[in-house]
Design a protein around this motif. Structure first.
Motif, PDB file in Angstrom:
ATOM      1  N   LYS A 118       0.814  -1.220   0.000  1.00 29.10           N
ATOM      2  CA  LYS A 118       0.000   0.000   0.000  1.00 29.10           C
ATOM      3  C   LYS A 118       0.847   1.269   0.000  1.00 29.10           C
ATOM      4  N   ARG A 119       2.133   1.141  -0.218  1.00 28.29           N
ATOM      5  CA  ARG A 119       3.044   2.281  -0.134  1.00 28.29           C
ATOM      6  C   ARG A 119       2.773   3.292  -1.239  1.00 28.29           C
ATOM      7  N   THR A 120       2.483   4.529  -0.842  1.00 30.24           N
ATOM      8  CA  THR A 120       2.310   5.661  -1.759  1.00 30.24           C
ATOM      9  C   THR A 120       2.924   6.890  -1.111  1.00 30.24           C
ATOM     10  N   TYR A 122       1.718   9.862  -0.447  1.00 30.24           N
ATOM     11  CA  TYR A 122       0.877  10.611   0.485  1.00 30.24           C
ATOM     12  C   TYR A 122       0.345   9.760   1.632  1.00 30.24           C
ATOM     13  N   LYS A 123       0.743   8.470   1.720  1.00 32.39           N
ATOM     14  CA  LYS A 123       0.358   7.622   2.841  1.00 32.39           C
ATOM     15  C   LYS A 123       1.561   7.250   3.707  1.00 32.39           C
ATOM     16  N   ASN A 125       3.175   8.639   6.339  1.00 31.27           N
ATOM     17  CA  ASN A 125       3.074   8.713   7.801  1.00 31.27           C
ATOM     18  C   ASN A 125       2.150   7.629   8.352  1.00 31.27           C
ATOM     19  N   GLN A 126       1.033   7.391   7.656  1.00 34.26           N
ATOM     20  CA  GLN A 126       0.093   6.375   8.139  1.00 34.26           C
ATOM     21  C   GLN A 126       0.716   4.981   8.105  1.00 34.26           C
ATOM     22  N   LEU A 127       1.337   4.649   6.980  1.00 31.33           N
ATOM     23  CA  LEU A 127       1.915   3.315   6.843  1.00 31.33           C
ATOM     24  C   LEU A 127       3.168   3.155   7.698  1.00 31.33           C
ATOM     25  N   THR A 349       2.180  13.821  -4.754  1.00 32.08           N
ATOM     26  CA  THR A 349       1.021  13.749  -3.893  1.00 32.08           C
ATOM     27  C   THR A 349      -0.138  14.507  -4.522  1.00 32.08           C
ATOM     28  N   ARG A 350      -1.308  14.338  -3.954  1.00 32.15           N
ATOM     29  CA  ARG A 350      -2.476  15.024  -4.495  1.00 32.15           C
ATOM     30  C   ARG A 350      -2.333  16.540  -4.359  1.00 32.15           C
TER      31      ARG A 350
END
Length: 374
Positions: A118-120, A122-123, A125-127, A349-350
């Motif tokens: 799921k590595r992107t 903009y994710k 910090n969450q991951l 990122t978005r």
């Protein structure tokens, strides 16, 4: 008068008014030899007879019975699929040598692999929080996580920056060594050891596979040549993508001060000595990644020697046009102080995408929507 009566009687006898006698009438002239009899149409004389209900039932009862499939498997029996000796192994599992002993360790590797999938950008910090929450308390688990991160990083060179930042956050993660009391091993130490193994790995095995596939292609029949050619090209592409992903990843580690400059100089020298297409493309990717942090004042004499050789290779025209243009782009990039003049091709990122679209002119946005270049 009598003659006229005789002629009339003769004609009446030849022409019959009975329709049953006219069922055979000639179709070609009046000569009897050319007459072709017309066949009776049974459909007009015999009406269609519909089957009765009892006849339908009898036909259905006389139909052939279907085969019965008898499965002699118990509910608790586990059916394993057939496996071949040369089965394809995914790249993310290729370098994990030993299977984990405990089920908890296997579940931990599955969880880490699902997080990495799921590595992107903009994710991050969450991951990253999910990875730090995983219990990594043994050397076996730490080595397995290092292998997973390393394989994922070189398989996805577009996300090399994100994986470099992830390794920087996990660098100080330490676990005890079972055989050595009061000793620990860190994440970054195992990762650098893994990178060194990849860098010093002999490519002789890959060369043997390429030569074997080339021999099969040369001696193959005409109908099999296209398939073997595609297999050979696919194998070469895998080697190229893996090499480029590796140099980009270690370049990001160098930018984060996790690898020292002498190691990068050794990489540049080795790539310049090979001078094949894959090595020169990796050289361009490496210098593009580390050029700004690598081309410092104290390293200027060595960098001048590197670029003198790069210009010489480009002038000799012994490589393909694509590689020669990449070498020329590296020379131009150094002249512009390692600041790219073209658009950024990396992941965004978005928020950065929205910022770029808002800063662009209305004419450029309209041209982009229509799919044409300005």
């Amino acid at each position: 008068m009598s003659l006229f009566v005789c002629v009339c009687v003769f004609l009446c006898g030849c022409v019959s008014t009975d329709p049953s006698e006219q069922k055979y009438q000639g179709v070609q002239g009046d000569e009897p030899g050319n007459t072709v009899p017309k066949k009776k149409d049974s459909r007009t004389t015999v009406p269609n007879k519909k089957p009765t209900f009892s006849e339908v039932i009898n036909r259905w009862a006389q139909r052939p019975q279907p085969r019965e499939i008898i499965v002699s498997l118990s509910v608790d029996q586990v059916v394993k699929p057939k496996t071949s000796e040369n089965a394809l192994t995914p790249g993310r599992n290729r370098e994990i040598q030993a299977e984990p002993k405990s089920k908890g360790t296997q579940d931990l590797f599955k969880k880490v692999r699902s997080i990495l999938d799921k590595r992107t950008p903009y994710k991050f910090n969450q991951l990253m929080k999910l990875v730090t929450d995983v219990t990594i308390d043994t050397e076996e688990r730490l080595k397995g996580v290092v292998d997973l991160v390393f394989e994922k990083a070189i398989d996805e060179p577009v996300l090399s920056v994100a994986y470099g930042n992830m390794c920087s956050c996990l660098a100080e993660l330490k676990v005890p060594i079972p055989d050595e009391p009061n000793s620990t091993v860190s994440f970054i130490k195992l990762l650098l050891s893994r990178c060194q193994q990849e860098f010093q790995k002999d490519n002789e095995d890959d060369d043997v596979v390429i030569r074997t596939k080339q021999k099969k292609l040369d001696s193959a029949a005409r109908k099999d040549r296209h398939r073997l050619l595609l297999e050979l090209q696919e194998f070469k592409d895998i080697i190229r993508r893996r090499s480029i992903g590796f140099v980009k990843f270690i370049g990001e580690l160098f930018n984060l001060k996790k690898i020292k400059a002498p190691v990068m100089h050794d990489c540049v020298v080795k790539l310049l000595q090979n001078q094949d297409n894959v090595s020169l493309e990796c050289l361009c990717s490496l210098l593009t990644t580390i050029g700004k942090e690598f081309d410092l004042k104290e390293a200027k004499p060595r960098m001048d020697r590197y670029f003198f050789q790069i210009k010489k290779i480009a002038r000799e025209r012994k490589t393909c046009n694509r590689i020669r243009l990449m070498l020329q782009d590296i020379v131009d990039l150094r002249l512009h102080n390692w600041v790219s003049t073209g658009p950024d091709q990396g992941p965004k990122t978005r928020r950065s995408q929205e910022k770029c679209s808002s800063n662009s002119s209305p004419k450029t946005q309209e041209t982009a929507r229509s799919g044409l270049q300005p």
